[in-house]
Design a protein around this motif. Structure first.
Motif, PDB file in Angstrom:
ATOM      1  N   ARG A 113      -1.258   5.640  -0.950  1.00 46.41           N
ATOM      2  CA  ARG A 113      -1.144   4.838  -0.855  1.00 46.41           C
ATOM      3  C   ARG A 113       0.054   4.118  -0.969  1.00 46.41           C
ATOM      4  O   ARG A 113       0.883   3.760  -1.611  1.00 46.41           O
ATOM      5  CB  ARG A 113      -1.424   3.310  -2.098  1.00 46.41           C
ATOM      6  CG  ARG A 113      -3.444   3.854  -1.742  1.00 46.41           C
ATOM      7  CD  ARG A 113      -3.984   3.437  -3.558  1.00 46.41           C
ATOM      8  NE  ARG A 113      -3.833   2.101  -3.527  1.00 46.41           N
ATOM      9  CZ  ARG A 113      -4.330   1.733  -4.781  1.00 46.41           C
ATOM     10  NH1 ARG A 113      -5.011   2.925  -5.793  1.00 46.41           N
ATOM     11  NH2 ARG A 113      -4.531  -0.184  -5.180  1.00 46.41           N
ATOM     12  N   ASP A 114       1.082   4.783  -0.303  1.00 45.36           N
ATOM     13  CA  ASP A 114       2.148   4.847   0.287  1.00 45.36           C
ATOM     14  C   ASP A 114       2.583   3.167   0.591  1.00 45.36           C
ATOM     15  O   ASP A 114       3.359   2.554  -0.085  1.00 45.36           O
ATOM     16  CB  ASP A 114       3.174   5.750   1.313  1.00 45.36           C
ATOM     17  CG  ASP A 114       2.735   6.897   1.070  1.00 45.36           C
ATOM     18  OD1 ASP A 114       1.896   6.972  -0.130  1.00 45.36           O
ATOM     19  OD2 ASP A 114       2.783   7.518   1.805  1.00 45.36           O
ATOM     20  N   ALA A 115       1.948   2.127   0.977  1.00 46.11           N
ATOM     21  CA  ALA A 115       2.841   0.941   1.085  1.00 46.11           C
ATOM     22  C   ALA A 115       2.950  -0.168   0.344  1.00 46.11           C
ATOM     23  O   ALA A 115       3.679  -1.126   0.168  1.00 46.11           O
ATOM     24  CB  ALA A 115       1.854   0.241   2.723  1.00 46.11           C
ATOM     25  N   ALA A 160      12.301   8.672  -3.199  1.00 47.78           N
ATOM     26  CA  ALA A 160      13.269   9.870  -1.856  1.00 47.78           C
ATOM     27  C   ALA A 160      12.255  10.510  -1.572  1.00 47.78           C
ATOM     28  O   ALA A 160      11.872  11.188  -0.159  1.00 47.78           O
ATOM     29  CB  ALA A 160      14.093  10.176  -1.908  1.00 47.78           C
ATOM     30  N   ALA A 161      11.037  10.649  -2.170  1.00 47.96           N
ATOM     31  CA  ALA A 161      10.118  11.696  -2.066  1.00 47.96           C
ATOM     32  C   ALA A 161       9.061  10.869  -0.881  1.00 47.96           C
ATOM     33  O   ALA A 161       7.834  11.087   0.208  1.00 47.96           O
ATOM     34  CB  ALA A 161       9.372  12.827  -3.224  1.00 47.96           C
ATOM     35  N   LEU A 162       9.211   9.446  -1.567  1.00 46.18           N
ATOM     36  CA  LEU A 162       7.914   8.860  -0.738  1.00 46.18           C
ATOM     37  C   LEU A 162       8.755   8.745   0.662  1.00 46.18           C
ATOM     38  O   LEU A 162       7.861   8.755   1.130  1.00 46.18           O
ATOM     39  CB  LEU A 162       8.195   7.011  -0.837  1.00 46.18           C
ATOM     40  CG  LEU A 162       7.009   6.671  -0.833  1.00 46.18           C
ATOM     41  CD1 LEU A 162       5.681   6.892  -0.865  1.00 46.18           C
ATOM     42  CD2 LEU A 162       8.285   4.753  -1.359  1.00 46.18           C
ATOM     43  N   GLN A 215       6.870  10.190   4.413  1.00 46.90           N
ATOM     44  CA  GLN A 215       6.490   9.338   5.897  1.00 46.90           C
ATOM     45  C   GLN A 215       7.740   9.648   6.542  1.00 46.90           C
ATOM     46  O   GLN A 215       7.567   9.026   7.787  1.00 46.90           O
ATOM     47  CB  GLN A 215       7.182   7.801   4.892  1.00 46.90           C
ATOM     48  CG  GLN A 215       6.008   7.123   3.953  1.00 46.90           C
ATOM     49  CD  GLN A 215       6.873   5.799   3.607  1.00 46.90           C
ATOM     50  OE1 GLN A 215       7.920   5.735   3.820  1.00 46.90           O
ATOM     51  NE2 GLN A 215       6.110   5.150   3.220  1.00 46.90           N
ATOM     52  N   ASN A 216       8.264  10.565   6.875  1.00 49.42           N
ATOM     53  CA  ASN A 216       8.819  11.300   7.804  1.00 49.42           C
ATOM     54  C   ASN A 216      10.116  10.326   8.637  1.00 49.42           C
ATOM     55  O   ASN A 216      10.957  10.495   9.640  1.00 49.42           O
ATOM     56  CB  ASN A 216       8.166  11.173   9.027  1.00 49.42           C
ATOM     57  CG  ASN A 216       7.206  12.321   8.260  1.00 49.42           C
ATOM     58  OD1 ASN A 216       6.768  13.139   8.094  1.00 49.42           O
ATOM     59  ND2 ASN A 216       5.736  12.511   9.566  1.00 49.42           N
ATOM     60  N   ARG A 217      11.106   9.904   6.838  1.00 45.89           N
ATOM     61  CA  ARG A 217      11.524   8.853   6.895  1.00 45.89           C
ATOM     62  C   ARG A 217      13.016  10.080   5.771  1.00 45.89           C
ATOM     63  O   ARG A 217      13.212   9.316   5.117  1.00 45.89           O
ATOM     64  CB  ARG A 217      11.670   7.429   6.263  1.00 45.89           C
ATOM     65  CG  ARG A 217      10.615   7.057   6.896  1.00 45.89           C
ATOM     66  CD  ARG A 217      10.251   5.850   5.895  1.00 45.89           C
ATOM     67  NE  ARG A 217      11.080   4.822   5.513  1.00 45.89           N
ATOM     68  CZ  ARG A 217      11.198   3.664   4.353  1.00 45.89           C
ATOM     69  NH1 ARG A 217       9.974   3.045   4.391  1.00 45.89           N
ATOM     70  NH2 ARG A 217      12.069   3.091   4.519  1.00 45.89           N
TER      71      ARG A 217
END
Length: 165
Positions: free
Chosen positions: A88-90, A122-124, A128-130
């Motif tokens: 639930r990254d958002a 940073a892991a998040l 998310q490929n950011r």
């Protein structure tokens, strides 16, 4: 008869190989699920819901101490980590950012305790490929750790100012 035994042994070995490949795939899938979240079983879903409620209750309790209290930052970081692992990254990103803001305000931008929140954010971003955002946060965390280590080494080698010989 000899030929039949070989065929049977070969067939059994092939079945064993297939089972082994199947087991490997299953383990990989389980490890992938474990790395980012909870299992898909009903018990895991119930446990995850209970954990989320506990984390939300801890956040409410911490916010009673004040919105800028360090306990709020820790609770936000824990809840953000839970959301990250539950894919639930958002929901996780604003929690980590708010936690980072509180820690920087209370502890200072170069405090070693800020590193964990930087790492989680940073892991998040990485998930998310950011990558550029993730890299910047990790470089900042590394800089903080190097500075803390340098300060630690300086304090160990500093001369004694008490005047005793």
């Amino acid at each position: 008869m000899q030929k039949k035994e070989r065929t049977t042994v070969f067939a059994d070995r092939r079945k064993g190989d297939r089972r082994l490949v199947s087991e490997r795939r299953g383990r990989t899938r389980i490890e992938r699920d474990r790395r980012r979240g909870f299992g898909r079983r009903e018990e895991d879903m119930v446990a995850a819901a209970a954990l989320e409620q506990e984390l939300l209750a801890a956040l409410d309790k911490a916010e009673a101490l004040g919105p800028e209290h360090l306990s709020v930052a820790l609770a936000l970081n824990d809840l953000g980590l839970y959301y990250y692992r539950a894919n639930r990254d958002a929901e996780a990103e604003p929690l980590h950012k708010r936690a980072l803001g509180i820690q920087e305000k209370v502890l200072g931008a170069m405090h070693p305790d800020v590193v964990q929140t930087l790492h989680n954010l940073a892991a998040l971003f990485y998930a998310q490929n950011r990558y550029a955002d993730s890299e910047g946060l990790l470089k900042r965390a590394l800089e903080i750790l190097r500075e803390a280590r340098a300060n630690s080494n300086r304090s160990k080698t500093a001369p004694d100012d008490t005047g005793a010989e």
